[in-house]
Design a protein around this motif. Structure first.
Motif, PDB file in Angstrom:
ATOM      1  N   PRO A   1      31.538  44.422  39.444  1.00  0.00           N
ATOM      2  CA  PRO A   1      31.840  44.022  38.057  1.00  0.00           C
ATOM      3  C   PRO A   1      31.178  42.688  37.688  1.00  0.00           C
ATOM      4  CG  PRO A   1      33.839  44.636  39.233  1.00  0.00           C
ATOM      5  CD  PRO A   1      32.741  44.581  40.251  1.00  0.00           C
TER       6      PRO A   1
ATOM      7  N   GLU B   1      32.418  40.224  36.140  1.00  0.00           N
ATOM      8  CA  GLU B   1      33.319  39.098  36.430  1.00  0.00           C
ATOM      9  C   GLU B   1      33.166  38.639  37.873  1.00  0.00           C
ATOM     10  OE1 GLU B   1      36.974  41.011  35.599  1.00  0.00           O
ATOM     11  OE2 GLU B   1      36.793  40.775  33.437  1.00  0.00           O
ATOM     12  N   THR B   2      33.048  39.577  38.790  1.00  0.00           N
ATOM     13  CA  THR B   2      32.891  39.247  40.207  1.00  0.00           C
ATOM     14  C   THR B   2      31.547  38.581  40.444  1.00  0.00           C
ATOM     15  OG1 THR B   2      34.269  41.144  40.777  1.00  0.00           O
ATOM     16  CG2 THR B   2      32.933  40.208  42.537  1.00  0.00           C
TER      17      THR B   2
ATOM     18  N   THR C   1      29.872  36.786  38.260  1.00  0.00           N
ATOM     19  CA  THR C   1      29.978  35.438  37.702  1.00  0.00           C
ATOM     20  C   THR C   1      30.763  34.524  38.634  1.00  0.00           C
ATOM     21  OG1 THR C   1      29.859  36.309  35.457  1.00  0.00           O
ATOM     22  CG2 THR C   1      30.769  34.100  35.705  1.00  0.00           C
ATOM     23  N   GLU C   2      31.837  35.054  39.213  1.00  0.00           N
ATOM     24  CA  GLU C   2      32.645  34.277  40.159  1.00  0.00           C
ATOM     25  C   GLU C   2      31.816  33.908  41.389  1.00  0.00           C
ATOM     26  OE1 GLU C   2      36.593  34.993  42.867  1.00  0.00           O
ATOM     27  OE2 GLU C   2      36.499  35.976  40.907  1.00  0.00           O
TER      28      GLU C   2
ATOM     29  N   ASP D   1      29.537  31.082  40.452  1.00  0.00           N
ATOM     30  CA  ASP D   1      30.300  29.829  40.378  1.00  0.00           C
ATOM     31  C   ASP D   1      30.522  29.235  41.767  1.00  0.00           C
ATOM     32  OD1 ASP D   1      30.560  29.837  37.618  1.00  0.00           O
ATOM     33  OD2 ASP D   1      32.536  30.781  37.634  1.00  0.00           O
TER      34      ASP D   1
END
Length: 85
Positions: free
Chosen positions: A56, A58-59, A61-62, A65
């Protein structure tokens, strides 16, 4: 390699005139601010390119980060070492 960095960290105008943000926004911000070096960026790109394509957004992007955070306080080899995990 500069082309690879630009391709991932640069903002480009689409033929439609819309601005396309950097593929690795957090990396681009840290690089532009001088918080990480070109070597850090190369290693982050390498790690991100080895992530499975079906994870995903979101994963992804994490993960970026986390990598940028580690690179802000460590040597460029830090990101390369994280890829092996």
């Amino acid at each position: 390699m500069r082309v690879k960095i630009t391709g991932q960290c640069g903002e480009f105008f689409e033929p439609s005139g819309h601005l396309r943000p950097a593929a690795l926004e957090k990396t681009a911000e840290a690089f532009e601010a001088g918080a990480i070096s070109r070597d850090h960026v190369r290693n982050i790109i390498d790690v991100m390119n080895h992530l499975p394509a079906n994870i995903p957004a979101e994963t992804r992007t994490e993960a970026e980060d986390i990598l940028v955070g580690h690179c802000r306080v460590g040597w460029p080899s830090v990101a390369a070492g994280l890829r092996r995990r």
